[in-house]
Design an enzyme around this catalytic site. Structure first.
Site, short mmCIF file in Angstrom:
data_model
loop_
_atom_site.label_atom_id
_atom_site.label_comp_id
_atom_site.label_asym_id
_atom_site.label_seq_id
_atom_site.Cartn_x
_atom_site.Cartn_y
_atom_site.Cartn_z
N ASP A 1 0.87 -1.30 0.04
CA ASP A 1 -0.01 0.00 0.00
C ASP A 1 0.94 1.28 0.02
O ASP A 1 0.32 2.17 -0.25
CB ASP A 1 -0.96 0.05 1.27
CG ASP A 1 -1.96 -1.20 1.35
OD1 ASP A 1 -2.28 -1.79 0.21
OD2 ASP A 1 -2.33 -1.64 2.48
N GLN B 1 -2.00 -8.86 -6.79
CA GLN B 1 -1.24 -7.87 -6.62
C GLN B 1 -0.01 -8.18 -5.66
O GLN B 1 0.98 -7.55 -5.52
CB GLN B 1 -1.89 -6.72 -6.08
CG GLN B 1 -3.24 -6.06 -7.03
CD GLN B 1 -4.06 -5.26 -6.38
OE1 GLN B 1 -3.79 -4.25 -6.38
NE2 GLN B 1 -5.26 -5.81 -6.25
#
Length: 348
Positions: A129, A280
């Site tokens: 992130d 991801q």
């Protein structure tokens, strides 16, 4: 008796974790330290699940995704007697230091242990992130962006072939770094992120303007933490599960489907959704992440050798430095307006 250090990986898995483990082990082993791998993050110290970790165990793991130590979202502060069990296990195995590799949650626990119990811990910033303060980039982020950008590239051709709007939902929790970076790299036409919530009406207007100008397809990238925002002022977060985890997080996901429905109803354009999800996180790290993770691991080992407890390896510019864990976990690093302005320059 040689000194001994433990290594744990906590939170979500992430490309580059094994590269960090390898670097820490190789560096400390060369200085005569013994290494112990802690299984499943903080859970391993709570449940006394440690195993020897030496050069043989880390051989060949540099390009591997995931973590050879396993991981969990365990918060010892939420378990009855959890903190005392962590300290008991640490003492039982005669550890002198711990290298904690993780994001805001894992390193938040490390910060509290260091501040409240004088726990000898150093940190390494891990999260796809990229939302940890104190460092320019976290390892794992580059790989996630690469995966998303490649997916967006592939969706361009099918969107154009069918004259469709393609909505791509990406991870990022409450920050939009993955969405912005992969959206810019992939040439997205609209990007929706939590920090700067474009309204649904504005997004639809951008898509309609694009179609009016002769482009019969559009790519919309939306971060999982984006709250559906309307001109009326209403905001609505989409979650998969309302119950919070041990760190107070709800499971996000599903905003792509809701957004696609809104776009199709409001514009009349056929709209499809692709949720990239855990792809991801998986697979081999990019060369950039391998190098960054290796540099972080070496820095963490240096912090252990110097007894610099409560510090975290960080990237400032192109230099690997160290910052306090307290600083790194104080607040989320969000996407600033200037980065979103770069993305918006290509909307519609």
């Amino acid at each position: 008796m040689p000194k001994r250090a433990g290594i744990l990986t906590g939170g979500g898995d992430c490309p580059g974790l094994n590269a960090v483990i390898r670097a820490v082990v190789r560096r400390l082993d060369s200085d005569g330290w013994e290494l112990m791998g802690v299984r499943a993050g903080w859970r391993g110290l709570v449940d006394d699940r440690l195993e020897p970790l030496g050069p043989r165990e880390v051989s060949g793991i540099l390009p591997r995704g995931g973590t050879i130590l396993g991981t969990s979202r365990t918060n010892p502060y939420k378990l009855v007697g959890g903190v005392e069990r962590v300290l008991d296990t640490f003492r039982k195995h005669e550890l002198d230091a711990l290298v904690a590799i993780g994001g805001e949650d894992t390193l938040g626990v490390a910060t509290r242990l260091n501040e409240e119990r004088d726990f000898p811990v150093v940190g390494v910033p891990k999260t796809i992130d990229n939302d940890l303060s104190g460092t320019d980039y976290t390892f794992g982020f580059d790989t996630a962006v690469w995966v998303c950008a490649e997916a967006i590239d592939r969706l361009h051709t099918t969107a154009e072939s069918h004259n469709r709007v393609m909505v791509v939902e990406v991870m990022g929790r409450h920050t939009g770094w993955i969405a912005v970076m992969s959206g810019i790299a992939g040439g997205a036409d609209v990007i929706l992120i939590p920090e700067h919530p474009l309204t649904v009406e504005e997004a639809c207007a951008d898509i309609s303007r694009r179609h009016t100008n002769g482009k019969d397809f559009s790519i919309v990238v939306v971060s999982e933490g984006y709250e559906l925002t309307y001109q009326s002022g209403e905001q609505r977060q989409v979650t998969q599960q309302a119950d919070a985890d041990a760190f107070g997080h709800v499971r996000l996901g599903g905003v792509g489907d809701e957004l696609a429905r809104e776009i199709q109803e409001r514009t009349g354009y056929e709209t499809r959704v692709t949720v990239l999800g855990h792809v991801q996180r998986g697979g081999s790290p990019t060369p950039r992440d391998r190098v960054l993770a290796t540099r972080y691991g070496l820095k963490a080992a240096e912090l252990v050798l110097s007894g610099s407890w409560g510090r975290m390896a960080a990237l400032h510019g192109d230099a690997i430095v160290d910052v306090s864990l307290a600083e790194a976990t104080a607040e989320l690093k969000t996407v600033p307006p200037e980065w979103y302005d770069v993305a918006k320059a290509f909307f519609g």
